[in-house]
Motif scaffolding. Structure first.
Motif, mmCIF file in Angstrom:
data_model
loop_
_atom_site.group_PDB
_atom_site.id
_atom_site.type_symbol
_atom_site.label_atom_id
_atom_site.label_comp_id
_atom_site.label_asym_id
_atom_site.label_seq_id
_atom_site.Cartn_x
_atom_site.Cartn_y
_atom_site.Cartn_z
ATOM 1 N N PRO A 121 6.146 -44.567 -35.765
ATOM 2 C CA PRO A 121 7.040 -43.424 -35.532
ATOM 3 C C PRO A 121 8.046 -43.282 -36.679
ATOM 4 O O PRO A 121 8.750 -44.234 -37.014
ATOM 5 C CB PRO A 121 7.749 -43.790 -34.225
ATOM 6 C CG PRO A 121 6.812 -44.734 -33.545
ATOM 7 C CD PRO A 121 6.184 -45.523 -34.654
ATOM 8 N N GLU B 13 9.521 -37.713 -23.228
ATOM 9 C CA GLU B 13 10.570 -38.125 -22.303
ATOM 10 C C GLU B 13 10.730 -37.034 -21.259
ATOM 11 O O GLU B 13 10.842 -35.858 -21.573
ATOM 12 C CB GLU B 13 11.887 -38.332 -23.059
ATOM 13 C CG GLU B 13 13.003 -38.797 -22.150
ATOM 14 C CD GLU B 13 14.254 -39.075 -22.944
ATOM 15 O OE1 GLU B 13 15.160 -38.223 -22.902
ATOM 16 O OE2 GLU B 13 14.326 -40.119 -23.588
ATOM 17 N N ASP C 88 16.783 -42.661 -30.251
ATOM 18 C CA ASP C 88 15.924 -42.642 -31.432
ATOM 19 C C ASP C 88 15.107 -41.360 -31.406
ATOM 20 O O ASP C 88 14.233 -41.180 -30.561
ATOM 21 C CB ASP C 88 15.009 -43.865 -31.439
ATOM 22 C CG ASP C 88 14.222 -43.994 -32.743
ATOM 23 O OD1 ASP C 88 14.184 -43.004 -33.509
ATOM 24 O OD2 ASP C 88 13.657 -45.069 -32.991
ATOM 25 N N GLN D 146 17.832 -43.462 -24.481
ATOM 26 C CA GLN D 146 17.163 -43.434 -25.782
ATOM 27 C C GLN D 146 17.871 -42.499 -26.761
ATOM 28 O O GLN D 146 18.146 -41.347 -26.438
ATOM 29 C CB GLN D 146 15.720 -42.980 -25.599
ATOM 30 C CG GLN D 146 14.899 -42.953 -26.868
ATOM 31 C CD GLN D 146 14.830 -44.309 -27.543
ATOM 32 O OE1 GLN D 146 15.486 -44.531 -28.538
ATOM 33 N NE2 GLN D 146 14.042 -45.209 -26.977
ATOM 34 N N ARG E 30 12.771 -40.429 -33.114
ATOM 35 C CA ARG E 30 11.335 -40.643 -33.305
ATOM 36 C C ARG E 30 10.606 -40.769 -31.978
ATOM 37 O O ARG E 30 9.403 -40.538 -31.896
ATOM 38 C CB ARG E 30 11.092 -41.914 -34.124
ATOM 39 C CG ARG E 30 11.753 -41.935 -35.491
ATOM 40 C CD ARG E 30 11.639 -43.321 -36.103
ATOM 41 N NE ARG E 30 12.384 -43.424 -37.352
ATOM 42 C CZ ARG E 30 13.681 -43.685 -37.403
ATOM 43 N NH1 ARG E 30 14.371 -43.875 -36.288
ATOM 44 N NH2 ARG E 30 14.298 -43.767 -38.556
ATOM 45 N N LEU E 31 11.342 -41.175 -30.927
ATOM 46 C CA LEU E 31 10.712 -41.512 -29.657
ATOM 47 C C LEU E 31 10.934 -40.480 -28.555
ATOM 48 O O LEU E 31 10.534 -40.710 -27.417
ATOM 49 C CB LEU E 31 11.217 -42.881 -29.183
ATOM 50 C CG LEU E 31 10.992 -44.046 -30.163
ATOM 51 C CD1 LEU E 31 11.567 -45.331 -29.596
ATOM 52 C CD2 LEU E 31 9.509 -44.220 -30.472
ATOM 53 N N HIS F 169 3.327 -40.585 -33.379
ATOM 54 C CA HIS F 169 4.601 -39.869 -33.543
ATOM 55 C C HIS F 169 5.050 -39.121 -32.300
ATOM 56 O O HIS F 169 5.770 -38.153 -32.393
ATOM 57 C CB HIS F 169 4.506 -38.865 -34.704
ATOM 58 C CG HIS F 169 4.452 -39.530 -36.018
ATOM 59 N ND1 HIS F 169 3.321 -40.144 -36.485
ATOM 60 C CD2 HIS F 169 5.406 -39.698 -36.964
ATOM 61 C CE1 HIS F 169 3.565 -40.646 -37.679
ATOM 62 N NE2 HIS F 169 4.820 -40.402 -37.990
ATOM 63 N N SER F 170 4.621 -39.521 -31.129
ATOM 64 C CA SER F 170 5.059 -38.742 -29.975
ATOM 65 C C SER F 170 5.044 -39.568 -28.705
ATOM 66 O O SER F 170 4.029 -40.118 -28.334
ATOM 67 C CB SER F 170 4.162 -37.518 -29.786
ATOM 68 O OG SER F 170 2.849 -37.912 -29.525
ATOM 69 N N THR F 171 6.190 -39.656 -28.066
ATOM 70 C CA THR F 171 6.255 -40.137 -26.699
ATOM 71 C C THR F 171 7.071 -39.113 -25.953
ATOM 72 O O THR F 171 8.122 -38.673 -26.411
ATOM 73 C CB THR F 171 6.940 -41.516 -26.605
ATOM 74 O OG1 THR F 171 8.239 -41.411 -27.141
ATOM 75 C CG2 THR F 171 6.149 -42.573 -27.365
ATOM 76 N N ARG G 64 8.226 -52.461 -37.080
ATOM 77 C CA ARG G 64 7.963 -51.340 -36.176
ATOM 78 C C ARG G 64 6.496 -50.958 -36.146
ATOM 79 O O ARG G 64 6.114 -50.002 -35.502
ATOM 80 C CB ARG G 64 8.775 -50.112 -36.617
ATOM 81 C CG ARG G 64 10.263 -50.315 -36.615
ATOM 82 C CD ARG G 64 10.953 -49.079 -37.166
ATOM 83 N NE ARG G 64 10.532 -47.880 -36.470
ATOM 84 C CZ ARG G 64 11.051 -47.465 -35.327
ATOM 85 N NH1 ARG G 64 11.997 -48.159 -34.749
ATOM 86 N NH2 ARG G 64 10.623 -46.360 -34.756
#
Length: 749
Positions: free
Chosen positions: A193, A59, A86, A84, A88-89, A55-57, A45
């Motif tokens: 992440p 959505e 996860d 999604q 983390r995402l 650590h940030s996307t 990963r």
């Protein structure tokens, strides 16, 4: 864990490491059902993009019109299959820092061996750090590194990947950690992440680190929507510390939203206020109304803990206050004043909502009506809507009831104090954004002193076509093993005898972690907590419940012989339409394993009748599984369409007449089986944990057996609360037992 007394030097050598690991491996017991874990999953990963957001996307979210309620509804978290899941995402930018612990090794081989044992929950990370870590600076503190700021950038042009440095000319917020967790290790961690509970294996010039993410720090206020209220002006000032006064200007005019002519009580309490000319502390009270499941009740305990930490106290049941009233004296024109005792009302109202059943939103509006009127009439009160309806409806609640001050989803239950700061500053606040679940900053206010809830996993990744939970409670987020164990140990030290592990889908515990964990492993390690007398867990999912969980219960002394496994329908066709991911055969296989390993165990369940497209034969299949299993209790419900669920839009809905007929028929069978199951307890001696007074007969106490059966018998609750006693059963009713205390031993079955 067996800690070997070989670590006598400040810096253990590699030989010490090898000996300690070898002895620990040799001394640790083999636990049934373990599979060899895949190590170093984090390496797959690793993100190599330089200076990428860490650590940030984000959505995107949208607002749609609910097909059920007609109101605008927030669409948060995954709402369809394949989206999604996860955590983390899906968390947006206000993630500020990670709290880390580490274990330092001289070789990758030793680190990998230890990671495998930690993955199985056989070893505790903190104890392992104390035993074998090569880091003298953190060893005594169990490997604690502390908080690591995420705003760090690195110059990673190095070829070997272990000598990265902070970008030249920039001051590192984590410079104080350079000799503990060097920049190279931090870069690998911060560019991957992660979430609480993850363990990463990274390298630096110091050696090989196992790094555990213990907690996260989030700017909660940046994740909420803040809307200023229209304010009324008054010339009456109020002294409030920390500049918590609302809109005070240079002329001495103070803006108020309640029209009382002085600061709100909430602003006063949060700011440490003193009433002008009086050194008396403001007295602010709260009342919480909780709807729905055990998760909501546990959330309410956390909310109460936060409120009490702010100096807001619970309103007593029969608390009174004095008010001055005017009356006409004997019909004469002269009026006199007199003092009257009236029931005191709360200053802060919290409604923790549930959206599972039909008309959930209407129940919220109905409950809040009288409190909204109090506010319109000028009373200084704060209205908070929390829980699943709050998450589901979001800002539309403010449009429907403008008097509401705070709308917050379940993920903010332990961060209400942060959100109330904006409320105290005269704003309406909506907090429904996806968020990592942070560890509690305050202690929950437990409703019992005997039995406690402990959350181990939040959210649900399933997509049952009838269920709104994934939309309102978000994706699955498991808590770190060590955090769970620490909470259970503290509860035992406070005198609690029983703990119930909570999760919307408890068998999914650990599958969202790096590396993955197993619920059966956690069950064993929690059950071995010294002093813990009883351990329960809810709710299991037949799709994920492993036979190893049944084995863990049968082999763990503290684990109660009780399983709650919703099967929802006995028809494979309906189970497929529901998207349950299991068949009736899989469910019955689990039941067979329980009956084989624990023949006397209690099995309870949930079931839905009248699901769209359910035929009479489908319903008879459900009755057949009821007759086959003979559940101790089944929570039954007629299907009701819920917002943002696929089944709500289907055209093959059944009539209310059919639903109610089937509900009546299944409830008759449910009552019959409940009576049969409890009848087998006649003349048995059972162990009962005493919890409360019998409210209908104060000279009796109420307790529960390991099966979860309620038992009443004579006793003084003030002397007996929390005790384990033997009771001989002489009366068996449909939903309770009764008997007398005895010195006889518990009946063996």
């Amino acid at each position: 864990i067996t800690v070997m007394p070989i670590l006598i030097s400040p810096a253990p050598t590699m030989m010490h490491h090898a000996l300690a690991i070898t002895l620990l491996l040799a001394s640790s017991p083999i636990i049934h059902g373990f599979q060899h874990p895949i190590s170093c999953q984090h390496q797959q990963r690793h993100i190599t993009t330089r200076h990428a957001p860490l650590h940030s996307t984000t959505e995107s979210t949208e607002v749609i019109t609910s097909p059920i309620t007609g109101s605008e509804t927030n669409v948060k978290y995954p709402t369809s299959r394949g989206s999604q899941v996860d955590s983390r995402l899906i968390i947006s930018d206000p993630l500020l820092a990670l709290r880390l612990s580490h274990i330092l090794f001289a070789s990758e081989e030793l680190a990998t061996q230890t990671l495998e044992k930690l993955t199985k929950s056989e070893w505790n990370f903190e104890e392992m750090a104390k035993a074998v870590s090569n880091c003298g600076e953190t060893r005594e503190e169990g490997g604690s590194v502390g908080w690591v700021n995420l705003s760090e950038e690195f110059d990673d042009d190095d070829a070997d990947g272990i000598s990265a440095v902070v970008v030249e000319g920039e001051e590192s917020p984590n410079e104080h950690l350079n000799l503990i967790l060097p920049p190279a290790a931090r870069e690998q961690i911060l560019s991957t992440p992660t979430k609480p509970g993850d363990i990463l294996q990274v390298k630096s010039f110091r050696g090989v680190h196992l790094v555990q993410v213990v907690d996260v720090m989030i700017d909660v206020r940046k994740m909420s929507t803040v809307k200023p209220r229209k304010k009324k002006k008054t010339t009456t000032a109020m002294i409030i510390q920390n500049e918590m006064e609302l809109g005070s200007d240079a002329t001495g005019t103070t803006e108020r939203r309640d029209g009382h002519g002085q600061g709100t009580k909430l602003a006063g309490v949060l700011g440490g206020a003193l009433v002008e000319g009086n050194a008396q502390q403001l007295d602010l009270t709260y009342k919480i109304e909780t709807m729905g499941c055990q998760m909501n009740r546990a959330d309410s305990e956390r909310i109460e803990g936060q409120l009490m930490s702010l100096g807001i106290r619970p309103l007593l049941e029969d608390e009174m206050k004095e008010i001055e009233v005017q009356s006409n004296n004997g019909g004469l024109m002269q009026e006199t004043k007199r003092i009257k005792q009236v029931k005191k009302k709360p200053d802060v109202i919290v409604l923790n909502t549930c959206s599972i059943r039909d008309h959930a939103e209407q129940k919220v509006y109905s409950y809040l009506g009288p409190h909204a009127k109090r506010k319109r009439d000028g009373e200084d009160i704060t209205i908070i809507v929390a829980g699943c309806v709050a998450q589901q409806e979001g800002q539309s609640l403010l449009r429907r009831i403008p008097e509401i001050d705070l709308v917050m989803g379940p993920q903010y239950a332990n961060r209400i104090s942060d959100l109330l700061e904006d409320v105290a500053n005269g704003n309406q606040v909506v907090a429904t954004e996806a968020s990592h679940i942070m560890e509690d900053s305050t202690k929950p206010r437990r409703q019992s002193s005997v039995a406690a809830w402990v959350n181990i996993i939040y959210g649900c990744n399933e997509r049952c076509t009838y269920c709104i939970v994934p939309t309102t409670r978000g994706v699955e987020q498991s808590r770190p093993v060590e955090s769970i164990i620490d909470e259970v140990k503290e509860l035992v030290s406070q005198g609690f005898k029983e703990v119930t592990l909570l999760g919307q889908n408890i068998d999914a515990y650990g599958r969202d972690m790096l590396p993955k964990r197993k619920f059966s492993d956690l069950l064993r390690i929690v059950g071995d907590t010294p002093g813990l007398k009883r351990l329960r867990f809810v709710t299991s999912h037949p799709r994920y419940m492993s036979l190893g969980v049944v084995d863990a219960v049968s082999e763990t002394q503290a684990a109660c012989e009780y399983f709650h496994i919703p099967f929802q329908s006995g028809s494979n066709a309906i189970l497929k339409a529901m998207g349950r991911g299991h068949t009736r055969e899989k469910f019955l296989q689990i039941v067979d394993r329980i009956r084989d390993r624990l023949p006397d165990a209690a099995i309870t369940a949930d079931v839905i009748v009248g699901f769209p497209g359910e035929t009479e034969q489908d319903f008879l299949d459900t009755l057949d599984i009821m007759e086959t299993v003979k559940f101790d209790t089944v929570n039954t419900a007629a299907y009701s369409p819920r917002p943002n669920t696929p089944a709500a839009t289907w055209e093959n809905q059944l009539s209310e007449e059919i639903k109610q007929d089937r509900l009546y028929r299944i409830n008759e069978m449910n009552a019959k089986h409940a009576e049969e199951r409890r009848a087998r307890m006649m003349d048995r001696v059972v162990e009962v944990l005493i919890e409360e007074r019998n409210v209908k007969k104060p000279t009796q106490v109420m307790g529960r057996t390991t099966h979860g059966y309620i038992v009443y018998f004579d006793g003084d609750i003030d002397e007996m609360r929390g005790k384990l006693v033997n009771v001989k059963i002489d009366k068996c009713q449909r939903y309770y037992l009764a008997g007398k205390m005895t010195e006889e031993e518990v009946t063996k079955v």
